[in-house]
Motif scaffolding. Sequence first.
Motif, PDB file in Angstrom:
ATOM      1  N   ALA A   1       0.825  -1.222   0.000  1.00 32.80           N
ATOM      2  CA  ALA A   1       0.000   0.000   0.000  1.00 32.80           C
ATOM      3  C   ALA A   1       0.857   1.269   0.000  1.00 32.80           C
ATOM      4  O   ALA A   1       0.368   2.342  -0.326  1.00 32.80           O
ATOM      5  N   GLY A   2       2.123   1.127   0.411  1.00 33.97           N
ATOM      6  CA  GLY A   2       3.025   2.285   0.434  1.00 33.97           C
ATOM      7  C   GLY A   2       3.244   2.848   1.831  1.00 33.97           C
ATOM      8  O   GLY A   2       3.723   3.975   1.976  1.00 33.97           O
ATOM      9  N   LYS A   3       2.954   2.051   2.857  1.00 30.65           N
ATOM     10  CA  LYS A   3       3.085   2.539   4.244  1.00 30.65           C
ATOM     11  C   LYS A   3       4.531   2.960   4.543  1.00 30.65           C
ATOM     12  O   LYS A   3       4.759   4.019   5.123  1.00 30.65           O
ATOM     13  N   THR A   4       5.476   2.124   4.148  1.00 31.58           N
ATOM     14  CA  THR A   4       6.881   2.422   4.420  1.00 31.58           C
ATOM     15  C   THR A   4       7.336   3.642   3.619  1.00 31.58           C
ATOM     16  O   THR A   4       7.954   4.567   4.167  1.00 31.58           O
ATOM     17  N   THR A   5       6.990   3.672   2.342  1.00 32.82           N
ATOM     18  CA  THR A   5       7.428   4.748   1.440  1.00 32.82           C
ATOM     19  C   THR A   5       6.803   6.085   1.844  1.00 32.82           C
ATOM     20  O   THR A   5       7.494   7.096   1.990  1.00 32.82           O
ATOM     21  N   VAL A   6       5.488   6.086   2.045  1.00 32.89           N
ATOM     22  CA  VAL A   6       4.773   7.330   2.364  1.00 32.89           C
ATOM     23  C   VAL A   6       5.099   7.772   3.800  1.00 32.89           C
ATOM     24  O   VAL A   6       5.257   8.968   4.072  1.00 32.89           O
ATOM     25  N   GLY A   7       5.219   6.814   4.700  1.00 37.25           N
ATOM     26  CA  GLY A   7       5.493   7.122   6.112  1.00 37.25           C
ATOM     27  C   GLY A   7       6.769   7.925   6.282  1.00 37.25           C
ATOM     28  O   GLY A   7       6.842   8.875   7.065  1.00 37.25           O
ATOM     29  N   HIS A   8       7.767   7.548   5.516  1.00 40.60           N
ATOM     30  CA  HIS A   8       9.054   8.219   5.553  1.00 40.60           C
ATOM     31  C   HIS A   8       8.910   9.691   5.161  1.00 40.60           C
ATOM     32  O   HIS A   8       9.424  10.584   5.845  1.00 40.60           O
ATOM     33  N   LEU A   9       8.172   9.941   4.070  1.00 43.36           N
ATOM     34  CA  LEU A   9       7.963  11.315   3.578  1.00 43.36           C
ATOM     35  C   LEU A   9       7.121  12.122   4.552  1.00 43.36           C
ATOM     36  O   LEU A   9       7.384  13.291   4.820  1.00 43.36           O
ATOM     37  N   LEU A  10       6.102  11.474   5.090  1.00 46.99           N
ATOM     38  CA  LEU A  10       5.188  12.117   6.031  1.00 46.99           C
ATOM     39  C   LEU A  10       5.953  12.583   7.279  1.00 46.99           C
ATOM     40  O   LEU A  10       5.754  13.700   7.767  1.00 46.99           O
ATOM     41  N   ALA A  11       6.829  11.728   7.767  1.00 48.03           N
ATOM     42  CA  ALA A  11       7.618  12.076   8.958  1.00 48.03           C
ATOM     43  C   ALA A  11       8.460  13.312   8.671  1.00 48.03           C
ATOM     44  O   ALA A  11       8.531  14.236   9.498  1.00 48.03           O
ATOM     45  N   LYS A  12       9.064  13.346   7.490  1.00 44.49           N
ATOM     46  CA  LYS A  12       9.916  14.481   7.125  1.00 44.49           C
ATOM     47  C   LYS A  12       9.095  15.766   7.081  1.00 44.49           C
ATOM     48  O   LYS A  12       9.489  16.791   7.630  1.00 44.49           O
ATOM     49  N   GLU A  13       7.920  15.690   6.466  1.00 42.19           N
ATOM     50  CA  GLU A  13       7.035  16.869   6.344  1.00 42.19           C
ATOM     51  C   GLU A  13       6.592  17.377   7.718  1.00 42.19           C
ATOM     52  O   GLU A  13       6.407  18.564   7.918  1.00 42.19           O
ATOM     53  N   LEU A  14       6.369  16.451   8.642  1.00 40.96           N
ATOM     54  CA  LEU A  14       5.825  16.818   9.953  1.00 40.96           C
ATOM     55  C   LEU A  14       6.917  17.151  10.972  1.00 40.96           C
ATOM     56  O   LEU A  14       6.617  17.571  12.079  1.00 40.96           O
ATOM     57  N   GLY A  15       8.177  16.928  10.614  1.00 44.99           N
ATOM     58  CA  GLY A  15       9.256  17.066  11.598  1.00 44.99           C
ATOM     59  C   GLY A  15       9.161  15.988  12.662  1.00 44.99           C
ATOM     60  O   GLY A  15       9.508  16.194  13.822  1.00 44.99           O
ATOM     61  N   TYR A  16       8.655  14.825  12.258  1.00 46.57           N
ATOM     62  CA  TYR A  16       8.498  13.687  13.158  1.00 46.57           C
ATOM     63  C   TYR A  16       9.624  12.682  12.936  1.00 46.57           C
ATOM     64  O   TYR A  16      10.261  12.678  11.870  1.00 46.57           O
ATOM     65  N   GLY A  17       9.843  11.787  13.894  1.00 48.95           N
ATOM     66  CA  GLY A  17      10.717  10.643  13.670  1.00 48.95           C
ATOM     67  C   GLY A  17       9.967   9.600  12.848  1.00 48.95           C
ATOM     68  O   GLY A  17       8.736   9.648  12.759  1.00 48.95           O
ATOM     69  N   PHE A  18      10.707   8.681  12.232  1.00 47.53           N
ATOM     70  CA  PHE A  18      10.071   7.628  11.437  1.00 47.53           C
ATOM     71  C   PHE A  18      10.510   6.252  11.924  1.00 47.53           C
ATOM     72  O   PHE A  18      11.688   6.010  12.168  1.00 47.53           O
ATOM     73  N   LEU A  19       9.538   5.368  12.073  1.00 45.87           N
ATOM     74  CA  LEU A  19       9.835   3.971  12.413  1.00 45.87           C
ATOM     75  C   LEU A  19       8.988   3.053  11.547  1.00 45.87           C
ATOM     76  O   LEU A  19       7.840   3.347  11.254  1.00 45.87           O
ATOM     77  N   ASP A  20       9.593   1.943  11.171  1.00 42.63           N
ATOM     78  CA  ASP A  20       8.860   0.906  10.443  1.00 42.63           C
ATOM     79  C   ASP A  20       8.930  -0.351  11.315  1.00 42.63           C
ATOM     80  O   ASP A  20      10.033  -0.819  11.630  1.00 42.63           O
ATOM     81  N   THR A  21       7.790  -0.860  11.720  1.00 44.29           N
ATOM     82  CA  THR A  21       7.817  -1.981  12.681  1.00 44.29           C
ATOM     83  C   THR A  21       8.574  -3.191  12.107  1.00 44.29           C
ATOM     84  O   THR A  21       9.295  -3.868  12.835  1.00 44.29           O
ATOM     85  N   ASP A  22       8.434  -3.436  10.779  1.00 40.87           N
ATOM     86  CA  ASP A  22       9.171  -4.557  10.170  1.00 40.87           C
ATOM     87  C   ASP A  22      10.689  -4.350  10.282  1.00 40.87           C
ATOM     88  O   ASP A  22      11.435  -5.296  10.549  1.00 40.87           O
TER      89      ASP A  22
ATOM     90  N   LYS B   1      17.622 -10.727  11.552  1.00 41.12           N
ATOM     91  CA  LYS B   1      17.118 -11.667  10.532  1.00 41.12           C
ATOM     92  C   LYS B   1      16.130 -10.940   9.638  1.00 41.12           C
ATOM     93  O   LYS B   1      15.516  -9.956  10.065  1.00 41.12           O
ATOM     94  N   SER B   2      15.951 -11.458   8.435  1.00 40.90           N
ATOM     95  CA  SER B   2      14.943 -10.873   7.545  1.00 40.90           C
ATOM     96  C   SER B   2      13.552 -11.339   7.986  1.00 40.90           C
ATOM     97  O   SER B   2      13.414 -12.321   8.734  1.00 40.90           O
ATOM     98  N   ILE B   3      12.522 -10.640   7.488  1.00 43.60           N
ATOM     99  CA  ILE B   3      11.143 -11.038   7.805  1.00 43.60           C
ATOM    100  C   ILE B   3      10.888 -12.453   7.273  1.00 43.60           C
ATOM    101  O   ILE B   3      10.254 -13.282   7.951  1.00 43.60           O
TER     102      ILE B   3
END
Length: 181
Positions: A18-39, A48-50
């Motif tokens: 859906a683009g959660k990882t890709t969009v989340g990264h950009l969103l964090a930058k726009e908001l001045g937020y930190g970014f985390l991806d649970t995976d 280890k890999s998923i």
Amino acid sequence: MSSLLQGVNLYLIGMMGAGKTTVGHLLAKELGYGFLDTDNVIAQAAKKSINEIFAEAGEAGFRQIESDVLAQVCSYTKLTVATGGGIVLRRENWSYLHHGLIVWLDVPVDILYARLAADTTRPLLQDDDPQGKLRSLLEQRTPLYSQADLRICVNAEETPEQIAHKIIQAIPSVLKQTAVN
Ligand SMILES: Nc1ncnc2c1ncn2[C@@H]1O[C@H](COP(=O)(O)OP(=O)(O)O)[C@@H](O)[C@H]1O
Ligand SMILES: O=C(O)C1=C[C@@H](OP(=O)(O)O)[C@@H](O)[C@H](O)C1
Ligand SMILES: [Mg+2]
């Protein structure tokens, strides 16, 4: 916008691809937020890999680690969190997600499939019929994704940057609702 959010975390939910990882990264930058991806947190912690975690611990083992990670993450503020597509499956996860604002990236199956057809990093799609698998997972999970605070419908033309802006524009409407209720 980030002052309006008052540090409240954003959780992106939705299907694989859906683009959660890709969009989340950009969103964090726009908001001045930190970014985390649970995976990513899971893979880094386990070294280890998923795919390897699914092979060794099974889906149930992966889901337990995922819940543990989410429980830790929700004690922080000012984060945009990209979750894994199956985070919605466990009831306990919702109590963590509801600490923040939950955004569902709703993307049709044909687009998901086009993005992930050549992908080998999603163990649940290593199936004879990955498109059928995506369809049945989406059908099973739609009632769960529908519990998000905000649903963002995405079409094939929209870029990650446009989707991030769409989310930012939609946030005030949900914050207003929260203030009224
Ligand atoms: N808006 C978009 N348009 C085109 N490709 C996208 C878009 N968003 C994500 N992608 C691509 O789709 C794939 C899956 O994206 P990803 O962010 O990993 O999704 P998720 O984290 O929801 O599984 C990646 O190859 C990514 O580059
Ligand atoms: O939908 C799922 O059950 C999963 C989605 C994946 O994350 P993405 O949604 O980021 O692809 C990852 O957590 C795992 O492969 C399981
Ligand atoms: Mg992801």
